[in-house]
Motif scaffolding. Structure first.
Motif, PDB file in Angstrom:
ATOM      1  N   UNK A 131      29.755  35.075  42.623  1.00 28.66           N
ATOM      2  CA  UNK A 131      30.534  36.223  42.183  1.00 28.66           C
ATOM      3  C   UNK A 131      31.746  35.829  41.340  1.00 28.66           C
ATOM      4  N   UNK A 132      32.230  34.612  41.541  1.00 34.34           N
ATOM      5  CA  UNK A 132      33.476  34.186  40.901  1.00 34.34           C
ATOM      6  C   UNK A 132      33.421  34.369  39.388  1.00 34.34           C
ATOM      7  N   UNK A 133      34.398  35.105  38.859  1.00 32.49           N
ATOM      8  CA  UNK A 133      34.491  35.319  37.422  1.00 32.49           C
ATOM      9  C   UNK A 133      33.633  36.427  36.881  1.00 32.49           C
ATOM     10  N   UNK A 134      32.760  37.002  37.712  1.00 31.80           N
ATOM     11  CA  UNK A 134      31.884  38.076  37.238  1.00 31.80           C
ATOM     12  C   UNK A 134      32.638  39.391  37.135  1.00 31.80           C
ATOM     13  N   UNK A 135      32.281  40.193  36.144  1.00 30.92           N
ATOM     14  CA  UNK A 135      32.908  41.491  35.948  1.00 30.92           C
ATOM     15  C   UNK A 135      32.467  42.461  37.041  1.00 30.92           C
ATOM     16  N   UNK A 136      33.376  43.355  37.417  1.00 27.62           N
ATOM     17  CA  UNK A 136      33.083  44.360  38.440  1.00 27.62           C
ATOM     18  C   UNK A 136      32.517  45.614  37.791  1.00 27.62           C
TER      19      UNK A 136
END
Length: 301
Positions: free
Chosen positions: A223-228
């Motif tokens: 999930x790290x750095x992924x857009x929400x």
């Protein structure tokens, strides 16, 4: 007669009088079921069980009315929500169920307290024996858990092998151009009983309110750095088609998935006994998704 007809009056109906009015009885029963004080169904028969539930309600709300229905009790029945009722203090130990509830408390999440009011929790990267695993991608290495708190004591009703993440197939071939969905850790009141799938259609908890996911655009399984992204994405809680434990295959594109069909049927059978669902078939269930490493660090055994 309706409860509304008692408001602003001096009417006082004893329990025998209530029993003679099927519509009034059923209205009272529906409300008591919704408050978790009476088991379904609302059959319109005001017998000893319904009378005991009404007495308990009057005591909890300090109505000052006893052995009869008056304006105060009627008003309280109409206006009281489950969260308004006083609850017994939590009796927490070092059991896994208590540790999970402690974690929910620390995160200020909603906790359902009382018989037949279930807490649905997924812990990512956790084994059946409650030890952490490496959370290897494309494996069913998470836990789906149902917890019930009776007289203040949390207990695990049951738990099953699961995944909270999409497998390799949908990570590399996402259904959304922005990337596969990985649900954001947290708690959401977003699921209702419905049906999932087409060819292998089955009963499930289906998403009915927005939730937030991470979009794995770089396809690195984290999930790290992924857009929400927030919205309705059909992130359902369904079965995993008995896929192998070490290969999710096409069983998840981001849904909360119990691996085995039989385990999922057990899960749904328990959830459908929830008093709130029995009172309202459109009831929306809370579900909490937590990372195993943070859980162990926050509430060590």
């Amino acid at each position: 007669m309706r409860l509304q007809d008692f408001l602003g009056t001096q009417e006082k109906w004893n329990f025998e009088a209530i029993a003679q009015d099927i519509d009034l009885t059923r209205q009272i029963q529906v409300l008591l079921i919704g408050l978790g004080l009476l088991d379904a169904p609302a059959d319109g028969k005001f017998g000893p069980v319904s009378a005991a539930a009404l007495k308990e309600f009057q005591e909890l709300t300090k109505s000052g009315e006893k052995d009869y229905l008056g304006a105060v009790t009627a008003k309280n029945l109409i206006e009281t929500k489950p969260e308004d009722l006083p609850q017994p203090p939590l009796k927490l130990s070092n059991s896994i169920a208590s540790r999970i509830i402690k974690y929910l408390q620390l995160k200020d999440y909603q906790i359902s307290i009382g018989a037949k009011q279930y807490n649905i929790v997924y812990i990512e990267g956790m084994n059946e024996d409650w030890t952490l695993n490496s959370d290897t991608p494309n494996q069913f290495n998470d836990r789906r858990i149902v917890i019930e708190i009776v007289e203040g004591v949390p207990k695990i009703v049951n738990h099953w092998q699961a995944t909270t993440e999409p497998g390799s197939h949908y990570t590399y071939n996402p259904m959304n151009s922005r990337g596969a969905a990985r649900i954001k850790f947290g708690q959401y009141k977003a699921w209702a009983v419905g049906f999932h799938g087409n060819a292998d259609r089955h009963e499930a908890l289906v998403q009915v309110e927005p939730i937030t996911v991470h979009r794995d655009f770089d396809k690195n399984f984290i999930r790290t750095g992924d857009k929400l992204d927030t919205g309705l994405f059909a992130i359902n809680q369904h079965w995993g088609y008995d896929a192998p434990a070490n290969d999710i295959k096409t069983a998840s594109a981001g849904c909360l998935v119990g691996r085995r069909r039989d385990g999922h049927r057990e899960f749904m059978s328990i959830i459908k006994q929830d008093r709130r669902y029995l009172a309202n078939k459109d009831y929306k269930f809370y579900t909490t998704i937590i990372p195993g490493n943070d859980f162990v660090k926050t509430v060590p055994g």
